[in-house]
Scaffold this active site. Sequence first.
Site: not given
Ligand SMILES: O=c1ccn([C@@H]2O[C@H](COP(=O)(O)O)[C@@H](O)[C@H]2O)c(=O)[nH]1
Length: 359
Positions: A191, A195, A197, A337-338
């Site tokens: 993310k 700047i 560079n 993720g979770r």
């Molecule tokens: O807009 C965004 C950008 C990145 N994320 C990332 O995705 C996963 C989501 O994890 P969950 O556990 O399924 O909620 C997490 O790593 C965030 O940093 C996002 O959720 N939204």
Amino acid sequence: MPSFKIDTSTAVTFIAVEPKPKLKNRQTGEIAIDMETGAQMMTVGLTIADDGEANLYTVSVPVTGIPKGLTLGMPVKVVGLKARDWENVSGGEKRFGIAFRAVALACVAIRERAPTDVAVWRGSDNGVVETADRIIVALDFDNRRAADEIVDRLGDECHFYKVGLELLTAAGPDLVRHLVSKGKDVFLDLKLFEIPNSVAGAVRAAGALGVSMVTVHGMGGRGIMAAAVAAARDFPELRVLALTVVTSMTDADLTDVGVAASTQAQVLRLAHLAQEVGCHGVIASPQEVASLRGLLGPGPEIVTPGVILPRESSGEHSRPGTPRVAVAAGASHIVVGRSVTRAADPVAAMRVIRADLAS
Ligand SMILES: O=c1ccn([C@@H]2O[C@H](COP(=O)(O)O)[C@@H](O)[C@H]2O)c(=O)[nH]1
């Protein structure tokens, strides 16, 4: 001295001669040092086959870019391969040739097809792609052991992992190298909002690790996104994705930071900008995918976090959707993720996602 780049994105590469130290001086046995990294230099013989033609190349690679356990015949991914012509005079005789240097090699695992891996979807120019390659599991952990454990448990159920700032900071880049060397694709979710560079430097460092995706903030505007895209050119397999509006944000959050547009309008605006400067895709919520696919066309990646399993609560995501909703709307990848990593049975959770996609 002029140099040219070899496109390794379509080539198949194998180890033809195992790595050995590159000697600077044969008489003294002095080993050459890489000017860019200060690490000892190795040479490795690679057979690079493309377009029905295979050639043997002797390539110099810093020792830090050579994974452990490379053996003859092993398929590898070459990161940042460049050719440079050279000439010198030795014993009154003019000599010249072409020298090859790569930033790193990564092992490419031969993937077994998971038994449930039958669904396919179309999301990007890559055409029909297996589901397992489109589900990205976010490794949001504060230590390496927890990440290793879940990767081991998931095995062939997951080919694609997202490493974010928490795990990268806690475990360091070795974890990323380890995943790449196991043949996993890695989305390094940096993310970037810096700047130009500094953005370019971070993207090059991500490319040198062999990752497949890296993120830059769309809100950074043209200069920042363009710097990321330019820096990724040395790494043909690296896709730069522009983060539009994070999935936890609402229209009211945008108003708070002085953006009068709705989340939907802001996502589309930033995605359009990202496409203009050459980003390979965007990050957005499942709720914007359909409009984004219409705007961007079939090529770009649309990667959607904020994905929840059917009947699961949306938690902190303000614009959530199920895997099926995201993919049916045209997402190229989903990030989960979770729902997987904190599940009592992560493999079963992956199978719920596949079942949802197949329904
Ligand atoms: O807009 C965004 C950008 C990145 N994320 C990332 O995705 C996963 C989501 O994890 P969950 O556990 O399924 O909620 C997490 O790593 C965030 O940093 C996002 O959720 N939204």
